[in-house]
Enzyme design. Sequence first.
Site, PDB file in Angstrom:
ATOM      1  N   TYR A 166      86.644  87.762 102.555  1.00  0.00           N
ATOM      2  CA  TYR A 166      85.841  88.458 103.631  1.00  0.00           C
ATOM      3  C   TYR A 166      85.583  88.490 104.479  1.00  0.00           C
ATOM      4  O   TYR A 166      85.450  89.088 105.559  1.00  0.00           O
ATOM      5  CB  TYR A 166      85.451  90.039 102.693  1.00  0.00           C
ATOM      6  N   GLU A 220      87.785  94.970  92.391  1.00  0.00           N
ATOM      7  CA  GLU A 220      88.970  93.862  92.872  1.00  0.00           C
ATOM      8  C   GLU A 220      88.592  93.396  91.229  1.00  0.00           C
ATOM      9  O   GLU A 220      89.116  92.639  90.634  1.00  0.00           O
ATOM     10  CB  GLU A 220      89.257  93.063  94.040  1.00  0.00           C
TER      11      GLU A 220
END
Length: 398
Positions: free
Chosen positions: A98, A140
Amino acid sequence: MLSEKSTATVRATLPAVGAAIGDITELFYEKLFEAHPELLRDLFNRGNQAAGLQKQALAGSIAAFATHLLAHPDTRPDVMLHRIAHKHASLGVTREQYPVVRTHLFAAIAEVLGEAVTPEVAEAWDEVYWLMANALAALEDRLYAGARVAAGDVWREWTVSGRAEETADCASFRLTPADGAPAPEFKPGQYVSVQVALADGARQIRQYSLTNAPGSPQLAITVKRVHGPAAQGPDGEVSNHLHAHVHPGDRLRVSVPYGDLVLQDSGAPLLLASAGIGCTPMLSMLDHLAHTGHTAPVTVVHADRSPADHALRTEHRALAGKLADCEALFWYEEAPEAGDRAGRVDLSDVPLAPGTRAYLCGPLPFMRATREQLLAKGVAAADIHYEVFGPDLWLATA
């Protein structure tokens, strides 16, 4: 969730960001792949990138997330986030990726919007980004933990134990764990990612719905070969590779099953509507319902070009026939057979029991049209669930 200061700034700048989001996402991917070409080669779908579909999906999700934060500051758009998180988990995405995305996304924002990106604007949109990124990473992590795998470690070797030609363009593959370990648990409606090594060295990944019921020692997928202009470029890479090169005895690299379009065992009346290869998750749902003795009414709806193009047509009808109270309705644009319906799906004369839960899978125009018909018949919006093969463009085209 979003601070008061950032809320004001995002509200003021959302029109400008929204108007430029297509240019921003296009430049973002250019920058990302220039810095990390391995991501385009081995993680991202090159076909979707070439067609611009992933750009549209990313633009739609960012705009939808920011809009939701402004309209509902104390909640999150969990349906959208769960859908993205399941796709990420099936690819093995981890939270360490990310910051990389953030670097190139904000470089693109600064380049496209120029002087409009003041430190205050950058800080506000940085807060939006990390609210979305951290929410996805947390989801996740929970998906990895639920599958009892380390974050990102979703891949196993599977042996192709059987292959069947369903139509001229669809083939089914049965898969058995190469290491002899039990097949993973999954829920009816979920999919797996399949990664193949292509001639140019790329390891491209695609998702395919499981067609069998949970609890089997094998997994089963049906793959439609992509034709037309897409097959001349990246779009048909994996499907054509599987059709041309994968046979019993070969091995495939397959992920843990994921996917948020899952059948709820509530005992409610059901409608399972599909078009084209969208029938595949419905086969898993029907198989599960037959195994569990579901007794509430079930309506099966399918649309295709012709009976010859309807993959798993015999199994589709046979599984519906195993249920205690099930009506199967098939629409074909060409050559309908006795008992079939001609043209496109029309639910106006199809009775649905009160409290029906609907599951849709197929091309976006089919699902939008079917959803509108269901809403008109009184099915609650919250009870209509859908699955899109490829990037989810529902938000981007809303």
